[in-house]
Enzyme design. Structure first.
Site, PDB file in Angstrom:
ATOM      1  N   TYR A 166       1.033  -1.152  -0.060  1.00  0.00           N
ATOM      2  CA  TYR A 166       0.159   0.263  -0.098  1.00  0.00           C
ATOM      3  C   TYR A 166       0.906   1.248  -0.100  1.00  0.00           C
ATOM      4  O   TYR A 166       0.702   2.123  -0.755  1.00  0.00           O
ATOM      5  CB  TYR A 166      -0.735  -0.009   1.101  1.00  0.00           C
ATOM      6  CG  TYR A 166      -1.738   1.078   1.360  1.00  0.00           C
ATOM      7  CD1 TYR A 166      -2.879   1.639   0.435  1.00  0.00           C
ATOM      8  CD2 TYR A 166      -1.469   2.062   2.617  1.00  0.00           C
ATOM      9  CE1 TYR A 166      -3.539   2.703   0.953  1.00  0.00           C
ATOM     10  CE2 TYR A 166      -2.101   3.274   2.559  1.00  0.00           C
ATOM     11  CZ  TYR A 166      -3.328   3.496   1.786  1.00  0.00           C
ATOM     12  OH  TYR A 166      -3.935   4.544   2.144  1.00  0.00           O
ATOM     13  N   LYS A 170       1.027   4.509  -2.820  1.00  0.00           N
ATOM     14  CA  LYS A 170       1.029   5.880  -2.400  1.00  0.00           C
ATOM     15  C   LYS A 170       2.219   6.772  -2.861  1.00  0.00           C
ATOM     16  O   LYS A 170       2.139   7.667  -3.226  1.00  0.00           O
ATOM     17  CB  LYS A 170       0.443   6.087  -1.114  1.00  0.00           C
ATOM     18  CG  LYS A 170      -0.687   5.419  -0.771  1.00  0.00           C
ATOM     19  CD  LYS A 170      -1.894   6.212  -1.513  1.00  0.00           C
ATOM     20  CE  LYS A 170      -3.497   5.689  -0.840  1.00  0.00           C
ATOM     21  NZ  LYS A 170      -4.448   6.160  -1.942  1.00  0.00           N
TER      22      LYS A 170
HETATM   23  N1  LIG Z   1      -8.805   5.953   6.614  1.00  0.00           N
HETATM   24  C1  LIG Z   1      -7.535   6.268   6.289  1.00  0.00           C
HETATM   25  O1  LIG Z   1      -6.866   6.147   7.630  1.00  0.00           O
HETATM   26  C2  LIG Z   1      -6.666   6.811   5.262  1.00  0.00           C
HETATM   27  C3  LIG Z   1      -5.352   7.244   5.470  1.00  0.00           C
HETATM   28  C4  LIG Z   1      -4.616   7.665   4.582  1.00  0.00           C
HETATM   29  C5  LIG Z   1      -5.150   7.627   3.197  1.00  0.00           C
HETATM   30  N2  LIG Z   1      -6.541   7.060   3.049  1.00  0.00           N
HETATM   31  C6  LIG Z   1      -6.822   7.035   1.636  1.00  0.00           C
HETATM   32  O2  LIG Z   1      -8.124   7.590   1.453  1.00  0.00           O
HETATM   33  C7  LIG Z   1      -9.013   7.062   0.504  1.00  0.00           C
HETATM   34  C8  LIG Z   1     -10.366   6.823   1.101  1.00  0.00           C
HETATM   35  O3  LIG Z   1     -10.057   5.661   1.999  1.00  0.00           O
HETATM   36  P1  LIG Z   1     -11.210   5.418   3.134  1.00  0.00           P
HETATM   37  O4  LIG Z   1     -10.704   5.497   4.511  1.00  0.00           O
HETATM   38  O5  LIG Z   1     -12.416   6.363   3.060  1.00  0.00           O
HETATM   39  O6  LIG Z   1     -11.664   3.985   2.682  1.00  0.00           O
HETATM   40  P2  LIG Z   1     -12.921   3.319   2.544  1.00  0.00           P
HETATM   41  O7  LIG Z   1     -13.993   3.700   3.475  1.00  0.00           O
HETATM   42  O8  LIG Z   1     -12.779   1.796   2.453  1.00  0.00           O
HETATM   43  O9  LIG Z   1     -13.544   3.840   1.208  1.00  0.00           O
HETATM   44  C9  LIG Z   1     -12.887   3.532  -0.070  1.00  0.00           C
HETATM   45  C10 LIG Z   1     -13.721   3.870  -1.319  1.00  0.00           C
HETATM   46  O10 LIG Z   1     -12.844   3.488  -2.509  1.00  0.00           O
HETATM   47  C11 LIG Z   1     -13.634   2.820  -3.324  1.00  0.00           C
HETATM   48  N3  LIG Z   1     -12.961   1.925  -4.284  1.00  0.00           N
HETATM   49  C12 LIG Z   1     -12.205   0.796  -4.127  1.00  0.00           C
HETATM   50  N4  LIG Z   1     -11.903   0.295  -4.929  1.00  0.00           N
HETATM   51  C13 LIG Z   1     -12.454   1.023  -6.239  1.00  0.00           C
HETATM   52  C14 LIG Z   1     -12.313   0.714  -7.475  1.00  0.00           C
HETATM   53  N5  LIG Z   1     -11.794   0.014  -8.211  1.00  0.00           N
HETATM   54  N6  LIG Z   1     -12.925   1.816  -8.344  1.00  0.00           N
HETATM   55  C15 LIG Z   1     -13.825   2.573  -7.582  1.00  0.00           C
HETATM   56  N7  LIG Z   1     -13.961   2.718  -6.384  1.00  0.00           N
HETATM   57  C16 LIG Z   1     -13.241   2.021  -5.528  1.00  0.00           C
HETATM   58  C17 LIG Z   1     -14.568   1.949  -2.268  1.00  0.00           C
HETATM   59  O11 LIG Z   1     -15.690   1.465  -2.919  1.00  0.00           O
HETATM   60  P3  LIG Z   1     -16.542   0.073  -2.349  1.00  0.00           P
HETATM   61  O12 LIG Z   1     -17.447   0.502  -1.450  1.00  0.00           O
HETATM   62  O13 LIG Z   1     -17.140  -0.561  -3.530  1.00  0.00           O
HETATM   63  O14 LIG Z   1     -15.584  -0.849  -1.820  1.00  0.00           O
HETATM   64  C18 LIG Z   1     -14.924   3.212  -1.455  1.00  0.00           C
HETATM   65  O15 LIG Z   1     -16.017   3.821  -1.842  1.00  0.00           O
HETATM   66  C19 LIG Z   1      -8.123   5.966  -0.184  1.00  0.00           C
HETATM   67  O16 LIG Z   1      -7.176   6.454  -1.247  1.00  0.00           O
HETATM   68  C20 LIG Z   1      -7.179   5.655   1.023  1.00  0.00           C
HETATM   69  O17 LIG Z   1      -6.128   5.170   0.530  1.00  0.00           O
HETATM   70  C21 LIG Z   1      -7.033   6.514   3.991  1.00  0.00           C
END
Ligand SMILES: NC(=O)c1ccc[n+]([C@@H]2O[C@H](COP(=O)([O-])OP(=O)(O)OC[C@H]3O[C@@H](n4cnc5c(N)ncnc54)[C@H](OP(=O)(O)O)[C@@H]3O)[C@@H](O)[C@H]2O)c1
Length: 243
Positions: A166, A170
């Site tokens: 991961y 990034k």
């Molecule tokens: N949460 C954290 O602590 C954190 C920290 C740093 C960075 N981030 C980044 O923030 C972003 C959002 O993460 P989150 O925490 O909100 O995670 P999340 O709740 O798991 O949401 C991820 C979203 O991405 C969608 N997704 C995954 N694969 C996809 C694809 N092939 N095409 C279109 N949509 C897709 C998922 O859809 P489905 O519902 O269909 O699975 C969901 O809507 C990500 O890029 C993650 O790497 C998160």
């Protein structure tokens, strides 16, 4: 009305970003790979009183879906002002670099890197028609090579064993941010990477210490940067992050 497309916005940080952008008066295209989940998310925002929002079916790991989404959006708008590349996956755990499978790398890179780049390239001509186009690549501090290589970093030992795949994805998207910002340096584009911080979502079984409201804030701030704002940078809510 200025327009924004947010990928992976049916839940988590993307959904909250959609809500905050709608509250600021932007017309939001809420991207989701699952059509029904996207429609349900839009309905939930309609129920909160936000009607400047519509679903867009887009699976960023699938070229056909990306092209179809572009064709769909082109029927509705002449330009796109903001693209927020939020969709992302963590991959299979654990991720020790010596043992994690190549399939794990391929899956994660297909979404977090190749998909994000393909979405950006597809929507670039619509963005070029905006007066002040913005691209926000949602990244993570585990993608910071400078932090990860610094033994004095507070998370040096806690992060590294877990995020070989991961984190690399990034880092790669951060490199794309730098390259694209450079290519577009003499235009009105602002292209930046943003980390939301460790945010409580499905992504980490709600173990993050930030709320989605807090996680979405730096993303929104970069999305609405003024023309004198920076490009080719990596931000968190606390300020600039080391590459
Ligand atoms: N949460 C954290 O602590 C954190 C920290 C740093 C960075 N981030 C980044 O923030 C972003 C959002 O993460 P989150 O925490 O909100 O995670 P999340 O709740 O798991 O949401 C991820 C979203 O991405 C969608 N997704 C995954 N694969 C996809 C694809 N092939 N095409 C279109 N949509 C897709 C998922 O859809 P489905 O519902 O269909 O699975 C969901 O809507 C990500 O890029 C993650 O790497 C998160």
């Amino acid at each position: 009305m200025r327009t924004v497309l947010i990928t992976g916005a049916n839940k988590g940080i993307g959904f909250e970003t959609a809500k905050q952008m709608a509250a600021l008066g932007y017309f939001v295209y809420l991207g989701s790979r699952n059509k029904e989940k996207g429609e349900k998310a839009v309905l939930a925002l309609h129920e909160l009183g936000f009607f400047n929002i519509a679903p867009l079916h887009i699976d960023i790991a699938d070229s056909t879906s990306i092209k179809a989404a572009k064709a769909e959006l082109e029927k509705k708008v002449e330009s796109l002002d903001i693209l927020i590349n939020n969709a992302g996956i963590l991959g299979t755990m654990p991720q020790e670099p010596s043992t994690t499978s190549i399939e794990n790398y391929k899956d994660v890179f297909q979404t977090n890197v190749f998909g994000t780049i393909e979405v950006t390239q597809q929507f670039l001509d619509l963005l070029r028609k905006s007066e002040s186009p913005r691209i926000v690549n949602v990244s993570s501090e585990v993608g910071s090579l400078m932090e990860n290589s610094d033994p004095n970093w507070i998370k040096y030992d806690s992060v590294k064993p877990f995020f070989a795949v991961y984190g690399a994805s990034k880092s790669a998207i951060n490199a794309y941010t730098i390259a694209l910002a450079y290519e577009l340096r003499n235009t009105n584009f602002k292209v930046n990477s943003v980390t939301p911080g460790h945010t409580a979502t499905d992504f980490n079984n709600y173990k993050g210490f930030k709320t989605v409201e807090e996680g979405a804030q730096p993303i929104v701030q970069c999305a609405i940067l003024p023309d004198k704002g920076a490009t080719g940078k990596f931000y968190s809510a606390e300020g600039e992050v080391k590459w």
